[in-house]
Design an enzyme around this catalytic site. Structure first.
Site, mmCIF file in Angstrom:
data_model
loop_
_atom_site.group_PDB
_atom_site.id
_atom_site.type_symbol
_atom_site.label_atom_id
_atom_site.label_comp_id
_atom_site.label_asym_id
_atom_site.label_seq_id
_atom_site.Cartn_x
_atom_site.Cartn_y
_atom_site.Cartn_z
ATOM 1 N N ASP A 103 30.763 34.119 98.539
ATOM 2 C CA ASP A 103 30.208 32.878 99.480
ATOM 3 C C ASP A 103 29.695 31.852 98.576
ATOM 4 O OD1 ASP A 103 28.033 34.025 98.570
ATOM 5 O OD2 ASP A 103 26.793 34.080 100.277
ATOM 6 N N ASP A 106 25.899 29.959 92.491
ATOM 7 C CA ASP A 106 24.592 29.191 92.377
ATOM 8 C C ASP A 106 24.326 29.058 90.987
ATOM 9 O OD1 ASP A 106 22.414 27.700 93.163
ATOM 10 O OD2 ASP A 106 21.377 29.667 93.414
ATOM 11 N N SER A 107 23.404 30.021 90.297
ATOM 12 C CA SER A 107 23.140 30.278 89.084
ATOM 13 C C SER A 107 24.496 30.682 88.285
ATOM 14 C CB SER A 107 21.903 31.100 88.775
ATOM 15 O OG SER A 107 22.347 32.380 89.064
ATOM 16 N N GLY A 108 25.093 31.452 88.864
ATOM 17 C CA GLY A 108 26.252 32.001 88.367
ATOM 18 C C GLY A 108 26.118 33.445 87.860
HETATM 19 P P1 IMP Z 1 23.702 33.223 91.945
HETATM 20 O O1 IMP Z 1 23.602 34.656 91.145
HETATM 21 O O2 IMP Z 1 22.466 32.292 91.499
HETATM 22 O O3 IMP Z 1 24.916 32.626 91.667
HETATM 23 O O4 IMP Z 1 23.511 33.436 93.431
HETATM 24 C C1 IMP Z 1 24.564 33.788 94.125
HETATM 25 C C2 IMP Z 1 23.873 34.399 95.297
HETATM 26 O O5 IMP Z 1 22.756 33.649 95.876
HETATM 27 C C3 IMP Z 1 24.863 34.122 96.440
HETATM 28 O O6 IMP Z 1 25.863 35.010 96.500
HETATM 29 C C4 IMP Z 1 24.199 34.020 97.746
HETATM 30 O O7 IMP Z 1 23.959 35.328 98.222
HETATM 31 C C5 IMP Z 1 22.841 33.587 97.306
HETATM 32 N N1 IMP Z 1 22.415 32.007 97.419
HETATM 33 C C6 IMP Z 1 22.679 31.115 96.521
HETATM 34 N N2 IMP Z 1 22.625 30.003 97.099
HETATM 35 C C7 IMP Z 1 22.307 30.000 98.430
HETATM 36 C C8 IMP Z 1 22.170 29.176 99.548
HETATM 37 O O8 IMP Z 1 22.119 27.827 99.591
HETATM 38 N N3 IMP Z 1 22.287 29.730 100.724
HETATM 39 C C9 IMP Z 1 22.029 31.211 100.958
HETATM 40 N N4 IMP Z 1 22.255 31.871 99.735
HETATM 41 C C10 IMP Z 1 22.306 31.550 98.857
HETATM 42 MG MG MG Z 2 26.690 36.469 97.837
#
Ligand code: IMP
Ligand code: MG
Length: 185
Positions: A103, A106-108
């Site tokens: 979806d 964000d941080s990756g």
């Molecule tokens: P990452 O590991 O920081 O890249 O986060 C990824 C996960 O955080 C995504 O797959 C989402 O499930 C959740 N996430 C990050 N940003 C959002 C947001 O703005 N709304 C809802 N879920 C988010």
């Molecule tokens: Mg997700």
């Protein structure tokens, strides 16, 4: 009045724009993977709505499977600190062309973890398709081969993305006004 109206700051991407872009991505993927043994891997739960719309825009034969990761060391509306596998695939991906369907990046950290984990199973290829890219927030650099939209650093919900596990069903991607939002229970 819909229950989310009071904390919906704006509709960032409406239903028509989402569907147009997903049709483009589906066409691009169908061309790129022609003659390949494609499997779409959805990362639950956020990627599910995107997956079902995307797969119906892919015109070549392909498989789908699901996996889930849990993150800890972070709050409900923050991104993953540490990530671990909570649901494994049912399919052997060795020798297959794997496309991860997410979806949002964000941080990756989530995608980085999943890529490293799947690579050990020796797929023929391993690529990433993400609907949303919140580039500003990146901590771990990750490749995004197919990207739906770049979005600003705002908390979004709808179209698979949750707000405390609710509202994944909304057909658009909206921005939350965190000052006006109160959790359901
Ligand atoms: P990452 O590991 O920081 O890249 O986060 C990824 C996960 O955080 C995504 O797959 C989402 O499930 C959740 N996430 C990050 N940003 C959002 C947001 O703005 N709304 C809802 N879920 C988010
Ligand atoms: Mg997700």
């Amino acid at each position: 009045m819909q229950p989310y109206q009071e904390f919906l700051a704006e509709i960032l991407i409406d239903e028509a724009a989402l569907q147009r872009r997903i049709a483009e991505l589906g066409a691009e993927i169908s061309l790129d993977y022609q003659g390949r043994d494609l499997i779409l891997i959805c990362i639950l739960r956020g990627g599910m709505v995107f997956l079902v719309d995307l797969m119906r825009r892919i015109t070549i034969p392909h498989q789908v499977d699901f996996m889930a990761v849990a993150s800890y060391g972070s709050g409900a509306r923050q991104s993953a600190g540490h990530v671990r596998l909570s649901l494994d695939l049912q399919t052997d991906i060795r020798g297959k062309d794997v496309l991860l369907v997410e979806d949002i990046v964000d941080s990756g950290n989530t995608i980085a973890y999943v890529l490293e984990f799947l690579q050990t199973r020796q797929p023929r290829s391993l690529k990433v398709c993400a609907l949303l890219d919140k580039e500003e927030r990146r901590e771990t650099p990750v490749p995004i081969h197919y990207r739906g939209f770049r979005i600003p650093n705002k908390f979004v919900f709808g179209y698979g993305l949750d707000l405390d596990e609710y509202y994944r069903n909304l057909p658009f991607v909206g921005v939350v006004d965190l000052d006006k939002y109160k959790p359901e229970t």
